[in-house]
Each structure stands twice: as C-alpha cells, then as structure tokens.
Design an enzyme around this catalytic site. Structure first.
Site, PDB file in Angstrom:
ATOM      1  N   MET A 151       0.822  -1.211   0.000  1.00  0.00           N
ATOM      2  CA  MET A 151       0.000   0.000   0.000  1.00  0.00           C
ATOM      3  C   MET A 151       0.860   1.268   0.000  1.00  0.00           C
ATOM      4  O   MET A 151       0.615   2.193  -0.769  1.00  0.00           O
ATOM      5  CB  MET A 151      -0.948   0.000   1.204  1.00  0.00           C
ATOM      6  N   VAL A 176       1.885   0.848   7.789  1.00  0.00           N
ATOM      7  CA  VAL A 176       2.711  -0.256   8.326  1.00  0.00           C
ATOM      8  C   VAL A 176       1.800  -1.439   8.631  1.00  0.00           C
ATOM      9  O   VAL A 176       0.615  -1.426   8.300  1.00  0.00           O
ATOM     10  CB  VAL A 176       3.500   0.192   9.581  1.00  0.00           C
ATOM     11  N   GLU A 192      -0.748  -4.189  10.034  1.00  0.00           N
ATOM     12  CA  GLU A 192      -2.061  -3.979  10.668  1.00  0.00           C
ATOM     13  C   GLU A 192      -2.003  -4.451  12.118  1.00  0.00           C
ATOM     14  O   GLU A 192      -2.603  -5.460  12.496  1.00  0.00           O
ATOM     15  CB  GLU A 192      -3.119  -4.752   9.855  1.00  0.00           C
ATOM     16  N   LYS A 247       1.510   0.378  15.028  1.00  0.00           N
ATOM     17  CA  LYS A 247       0.987   1.674  14.568  1.00  0.00           C
ATOM     18  C   LYS A 247       1.186   2.745  15.638  1.00  0.00           C
ATOM     19  O   LYS A 247       1.521   3.893  15.337  1.00  0.00           O
ATOM     20  CB  LYS A 247      -0.486   1.536  14.161  1.00  0.00           C
ATOM     21  N   SER A 264      -7.214  -0.871   7.487  1.00  0.00           N
ATOM     22  CA  SER A 264      -8.479  -1.276   6.872  1.00  0.00           C
ATOM     23  C   SER A 264      -9.457  -1.826   7.900  1.00  0.00           C
ATOM     24  O   SER A 264     -10.634  -1.967   7.584  1.00  0.00           O
ATOM     25  CB  SER A 264      -8.246  -2.283   5.757  1.00  0.00           C
ATOM     26  N   HIS A 268      -8.220   5.733   3.871  1.00  0.00           N
ATOM     27  CA  HIS A 268      -8.226   4.317   3.502  1.00  0.00           C
ATOM     28  C   HIS A 268      -8.217   4.149   1.986  1.00  0.00           C
ATOM     29  O   HIS A 268      -9.201   4.468   1.312  1.00  0.00           O
ATOM     30  CB  HIS A 268      -9.475   3.661   4.115  1.00  0.00           C
ATOM     31  N   GLU A 278     -11.487   6.295   1.020  1.00  0.00           N
ATOM     32  CA  GLU A 278     -12.450   6.441   2.107  1.00  0.00           C
ATOM     33  C   GLU A 278     -11.767   7.219   3.222  1.00  0.00           C
ATOM     34  O   GLU A 278     -10.739   6.776   3.741  1.00  0.00           O
ATOM     35  CB  GLU A 278     -12.818   5.020   2.564  1.00  0.00           C
ATOM     36  N   ASN A 304     -15.739  -1.956   3.338  1.00  0.00           N
ATOM     37  CA  ASN A 304     -15.523  -3.328   3.796  1.00  0.00           C
ATOM     38  C   ASN A 304     -16.718  -3.853   4.583  1.00  0.00           C
ATOM     39  O   ASN A 304     -17.030  -5.040   4.559  1.00  0.00           O
ATOM     40  CB  ASN A 304     -14.252  -3.417   4.637  1.00  0.00           C
TER      41      ASN A 304
END
Ligand code: NAD
Length: 731
Positions: free
Chosen positions: A338, A414, A416, A421, A443, A464, A476, A514
C-alpha cells in the site's frame, strides 16, 4: 447569457465562438443550442458569409452536454416525459443536420456553405457530435486533449446523431471501441482512427480552417452518406463481412455487460437497425433508442452517481470550510504494497514524498515499485523518460524519520497491528511540526482507538486506500471521534491532488466499503455450505452486474485474510457473532491450504502459472448440492440485499452521512452493480414497497440479517425514495 458569438471577417469567413461564461469548460445547454441555431441561420442567410468556423474561446472545445438538460426535458414533458425527450432529441438532430446540409440544394447537393469545426483541445460527447456534423474537423496538436464519445461510461450513448454518423464514417467495426467502450484519443490518435480530419499546430488552427473554407468545392461539403452510391465501410448486416461484425459485436457486448446495461443494448440496436435504412431514418431510429435509454431509471441512476455526484464529491461537496490544505510534502510510513502505491500516485501528482520503512532495502523496494510502473508507462508511450526521472526524484526512500521535517501530511501504512501503529505514530509526531496531519491507512482498526497513541487526536484521521492504489479510484476518509475539520480538509485536498474520488465517513467497524463487501462474500460462502450450486452463486452475481462473484472475490482478497477478519470480529462481538456457518467453510478451506489466488488454490482451481481454471470440483464433494436449487432471482436478492442492507444500516448508524457517498463509494470501491447507480439507487429503482417485500421473504427463509430496516418501511408507507420523494411511487 451569451454562450455563442459570431464575427465575420473581410473575406466573408464567419467565426462562431463557443464560450460559456463563468465555466472553465463548455457544456451544451438548451439555451446554448438555441443560440447556435440562430447564428447558423444568420450565417446561412447572409450572402456576405462564405463559410463558417465553429470554435471555442477556451483552451478546450467542449466537455459534452449539460446533463441537467435531460432532466429538464423530462420535466417539461409533464405527463408525457418520453414524448418531450424524443422531441427534444429531434431538435438536436435537426440543427446538426442543418449544419451538415449547410443550405445546399437537396437534389444537386450544390450551393452549401462550408462549415469547419476547429478544436483547440478536448472535444467530448456533444463536443464531438457537433463537429461530426460539420464538413471538416481540424484539431490543434495538443497532446493533452481528449477526443471521443464517453457517453456509454455514464449509462447513455451518443444520441445527437453521433452514433449514426460515426458508424457511417468508420464502419461498425472501427466505430465500436469509440461507441461501446467510450475510448478517448489524443488529436493524433483521433486523426489516425479517422475520427477527425486534420491536426495542425495550435497557432495555425484558425488560419488553416479559413484556408480550407476558401478552397472548398461543392463536393467537399457532401458527406459520403449523402452522396450517390454510398456503401457503409465494413458492410451492413446483410453483407458477409458486416454479418460477422454484427454477430460478433452482439456476443462481445453481451459477454462484457451481461445484458444489464440498457445503453449498450440500445446502442447496438440503433446501429444495426440504422444501417439498414437511409440516413435520416437512421437518425430517427437513433433518437427512439436514445429516448428509451434516457427513460430507463438505470441511466438516470448512473448519470447521478457516476457523473453528477462523483464530480460534486471530487469538488469538495462535504469539505469543511477551512483554508486551502494542499499537500506540499507527504510522508509515507511503511513501503509495502500500500505504501509503495500511495507514494507512486502522490509523486505522480507532483507531491514531494518521503517514503520510510524499517529497513533501507524495504524502503528502496517501495520506491522501485514506482520505477516499475513508470517503465510500463514508457513501454505504452504514456510516460516520457523525463517524466519518469522527475517523478522518481520526488521520492526519497529512507529509514530516517528526520527526513519527515516539513511534511504537512503523513500516511501510515505499516503492519495492521495497533502496537506497531502506536509506535510509529509517536515516532512521527516527534519528528514533524505541530501542524502536520497524521493519517492511517488501516483497513480494520477503529480510528478513534488508534488516535489514542497521538498527542494531537484532532489532527489524526483515517485515509483508507483500496488495492491496487494506482488503479482504484475511491479513497475512504474516516473521521475518528476527535478528528477536527482541518484534518478532514487536508485529506480531501490530498485526494483531489491525486485525482481520486473521496467519501467521508464516521468511524465504525470496517468503516463503509468493507462493512458492505464482507456480507456479500459471506452470503456466497453461506450458500456453498447450504449446497447451492457454486456456479449458480457466481453467475447470479455477474448477471446482476457485480464484477466478481463472491467466491472469486474471496479468492482474490485471500481466504486467510477472511479467516483473520472473522476471528477478530468474533472476538469483538462474542455471542452475538452471526457468521458461524460461513466460518465452517472458510476455516476448512484455509486448513486445506486453499488460501485463494495467492496459493493457486481456493474456491477456484488454478494452473501452475496462476491462471484461474474454473470452480474447484472437490467443492461439491465437501458440500453436497441440495436437491432443490433456489432460482436465479432468489440468489441475486440474497447477494444484493446482503450488501444493500448493510449500506442502509451504515446510514442509520451515522457512519454514512450522505447517500451520494454511499452510492459513489459502492460503485468505485467494490464495483457494486454500476447500472443501478449504487445501493440507494437500486432501492429507489425497485421502490421501497418491493424492497420491503423482498426483505420480508428473505427474513422468513434465511433469518434476521435480512430484516427490513425501519427507514425502508417508513419510505414504503410514505411512498418516498432515497433521492426523489416520488421515486418509490413511480417504480
Ligand atoms: P505490507 O505488509 O505489504 O507492508 C507493510 C510495510 O510496513 C512493510 O514494508 C514493513 O516493512 C513496513 N513496516 C512494518 N513496521 C514498520 C515500522 N515500525 N516502521 C516502518 N515500516 C514498518 O502491508 P500492506 O498490504 O501494504 O498494508 C499496510 C496497511 O494498509 C495495513 O494497515 C493494511 O491493513 C492497510 N490496507 C491494506 C490493504 C490491502 O489490500 N493490502 C488495503 C487497504 C488498507
């Protein structure tokens, strides 16, 4: 308001200049059309005028039709909107046909006045249909200009004679990419394809148009289809070559659209039927099919979501009123899939980027991703070597947080993991200035919880992206409980810079996209467990306009990710967790090492090279087929309602605050049946009473997840829709 003006020079060449006041791009309105008509009449009647140049006072020629025109024509029709639309279209046709005939004698085809379209830049939609009616189209050599007929992309087709003219000019086969796919070309490409006649240096545009007019002979003004003995290039349907084209085109269009887009079908019908009759009759046929498309609720819904509302969101419809927040220097933390994509789209948009990872080689790999994409662009002649060097020079790949000095926005991508984070958040905030906005690309993790690691939670937000970042157009933006207006404005201004479409939602599990897509996948898997034929599940989805069936989608996003999300959701929800039946299948697949495309094995089978072969045959052995299979519509209702009801709940819960964002986000984010205009568009098309009836039947058969939300029951009772208070009644 004057949109067209005319001036005649000493040599008798009149120049009609299109220049809609207060707009950067010309669009054609009904008032503008009337003005153009008046000027053409005046030029044809004036003996001193030898010929006419139609051009633009702006850097581009025109962006197309003012799409509000269609709504206005319908309104003006009162109880007979179709009649009003049809007559309105015929008016367009009559004016363009007048330009094409330009006062010539209908028998001898002599005595007309040459009319040339001189295009300084982009010419789209009606902005090309009008030139196609002129006797010559000359474009300035402006490589940034786009020429074409993109109508099909918003659910209509070129209906001001453009379809009939282009097919007669190029033949059905050569016209197909422009009409059916909305292909756009630069001026040189348009010339090579035969769309336009000439490309000249921008400074010579008007002089060349004038030169052509003064040299034009009577025969230069006669369109091939008006000349004796005209034969359509490539042949008509009853010619052997033409027959092959038309049979092939029908099959191809059906294969691509699954028959759910009324415009593609109507376009093909207009072309087929029109090619069997004389030109003026063909125009009428085109107008009838165009009317039927404009009267179809799908076209209204598509125009609304894919054109009007998409543009409104891109222009900041929901942007807080704070000063300009254009991003000058961006920090991207995490140079994985990403982060690398985010760095690429930002550097391409001219933003300076610092790309950080834990190790230098990881950061370098992230930058190399941009290099790879730029090299591909060079191969396709879309990118020059200078452009590549420029973009790469904007990306600094490093492990050193000190390089973040001067950044006004950080996007963190970085792992999830809330702990990782949180560490990164603290490290970044120690390195950047006090005004810097911090965004996370998480996400699944709630923004408000991640913001606890920040000393400035009002400057903490979710941005996002979807994967792959360079292709997916939706972003998003998620507001945490404490996120302030400046952070929202910063995120929106950033999304505008990278030319994507934003939606702004409130923080809740899985945000919006999602949240809706997971129930779609789950409903598909649940049906596998029930013994529904997997091919029925997949095809039902595609036949209702979903780009991927739920089983293919979970193969693409990976089955182990599904397992991970299911476990986390279950841990959060406890006994209320409703998806045990889904997990039984999902976990069993993962236990057998079938993780989806990435392991070359999932609900589908793949060959060694990773090519998808077909549904995995063993599936039927593990989940025996039920003796009685549901019918297609039942399966489609389950798959659509699984997503749509979640969108409605997101609105009820205040995650969504604007149905426009719900619809645009659904189409761009996960490809929700674009023909419907989005989940709320679809509910308006079928009408609230029918939607409630479908929910009631599904709830009785499959359980509470299909219970009709109160807002739908209220709408059904009051005869309202989401967009148009009268929509439910009309449907
Ligand atoms: P990835 O594993 O490809 O990349 C993560 C990168 O972060 C790795 O290069 C890793 O070395 C780096 N990293 C880890 N810890 C770090 C630290 N402390 N400091 C600096 N760098 C560190 O993962 P990804 O798929 O790019 O996902 C990144 C984030 O984006 C996740 O939060 C994920 O949920 C989210 N996301 C992913 C997708 C998707 O489709 N993959 C879509 C939207 C959002």
């Amino acid at each position: 308001m004057t949109e067209f003006t005319m001036a005649t020079d000493a040599d008798g060449v009149a120049t009609i200049t299109w220049d809609v006041p207060g707009k950067s791009m010309n669009v054609l309105s009904l008032a503008g059309l009337a003005e153009l008509n008046g000027l053409i009449d005046a030029a044809l009647a004036d003996a001193a005028v030898k010929g006419v140049i139609v051009t633009s006072g702006k850097k581009d020629f025109a962006g197309g039709m003012d799409l509000n025109v269609i709504a206005r024509m319908k309104e003006q029709g009162g109880a007979e909107p179709a009649k009003a639309v049809f007559e309105g279209i015929l008016q367009f046709h009559a004016i363009l046909r007048k330009i094409e005939r330009a006062g010539m004698d209908p028998k001898t085809l002599k005595g007309g006045k040459p009319i040339v379209a001189a295009l300084p830049g982009t010419a789209l939609g009606i902005g090309l249909e009008l030139p196609l009616a002129c006797h010559r189209i000359i474009a300035a050599d402006n490589p940034k200009a786009k020429i074409g007929l993109p109508e099909i992309m918003v659910g209509i087709f070129p209906g001001a004679g453009g379809t009939t003219r282009l097919v007669r000019k190029l033949g059905a086969m050569m016209a197909a990419p422009f009409l059916l796919e909305g292909k756009l070309s630069d001026p040189k490409g348009a010339k090579a394809a035969g769309l336009i006649d000439e490309v000249v240096a921008p400074e010579d545009l008007l002089a060349r148009a004038k030169e052509w007019i003064l040299a034009a002979k009577d025969t230069d003004l006669v369109k091939p289809w008006d000349a004796k003995g005209y034969k359509m290039p490539g042949g008509t349907p009853y010619h052997p070559a033409g027959f092959m084209t038309f049979v092939g085109a029908s099959a191809m269009v059906h294969g691509k659209t699954m028959g759910v887009y009324p415009a593609a079908k109507a376009l093909l019908a207009a072309v087929y039927e029109g090619s069997l009759v004389p030109f003026d009759t063909a125009l009428k046929i085109e107008a009838r099919h165009f009317t039927s498309v404009l009267m179809n609720p799908s076209s209204t819904a598509m125009i609304r979501s894919l054109f009007i509302n998409k543009e409104a969101l891109e222009k900041g419809a929901n942007r807080p009123k704070v000063a300009d927040q254009t991003v000058k220097k961006l920090g991207v933390i995490g140079a994985g899939m990403m982060g690398a994509g985010i760095a690429y789209v930002s550097a391409t948009a001219g933003i300076e980027v610092v790309l950080i990872d834990a190790a230098q080689d990881a950061a370098d790999r992230g930058k190399a991703y941009s290099e790879g994409l730029l090299d591909k662009g060079i191969q396709r002649r879309k990118v020059t070597a200078e452009k590549k060097a420029e973009v790469l020079a904007r990306i600094t790949a490093t492990t050193d947080y000190a390089a973040l000095v001067g950044c006004d926005l950080i996007v963190e991508a970085v792992f999830e993991d809330p702990k990782v984070k949180a560490e990164v958040t603290a490290k970044v905030e120690a390195a950047v200035g006090p005004d810097c906005i911090f965004a996370t690309n998480t996400s699944t993790l709630p923004i408000s919880a991640l913001a606890k690691a920040s000393a400035r939670p009002d400057q903490f937000i979710g941005i996002h992206f979807f994967s792959p970042v360079d292709k997916m157009m939706l972003v998003e933006i998620i507001k945490g409980k404490q996120t302030g207006d400046r952070a929202v404005a910063k995120a929106l201004d950033f999304v505008r810079q990278i030319r994507k479409t934003p939606i702004v939602v409130n923080d809740a599990r899985f945000f919006y996209a999602n949240r809706c897509i997971i129930p779609y996948i789950n409903e598909g898997i649940r049906m596998v467990a029930e013994g529904v034929e997997p091919a029925l599940i997949e095809n039902a989805a595609k036949l209702v306009g979903m780009p991927l069936g739920p089983l293919q989608l979970v193969d693409e996003t990976s089955i182990d990710l599904g397992v991970k999300i299911a476990k986390a959701t279950k841990a959060a929800m406890g006994d209320a967790y409703p998806d045990g039946a889904v997990d039984a299948v999902l976990f069993a697949m993962a236990d057998q090492g079938r993780l989806g495309r990435k392991s070359n094995a999932g609900f589908y089978a793949y060959d060694a090279a990773g090519k998808r072969l077909g549904l995995w045959e063993e599936l039927a052995a593990q989940y025996p087929l039920a003796e009685v299979q549901p019918d297609l519509t039942q399966v489609q209702h389950r798959l659509l309602m699984a997503q749509v009801l979640e969108a409605v709940r997101a609105l009820e819960d205040g995650v969504l605050t604007d149905i426009r964002e719900g619809d645009v986000g659904a189409i761009l984010g996960w490809g929700f049946a674009p023909w419907s205009g989005g989940p709320f568009g679809w509910l308006d098309i079928i009408g609230a009473p029918r939607a409630v009836a479908i929910c009631d039947a599904l709830e009785a058969a499959h359980g509470a997840r299909f219970a009709a939300p109160q807002v739908l029951r209220d709408m059904a009772a009051q005869g309202r829709g989401f967009y148009d208070p009268a929509a439910a009644k009309a449907a």
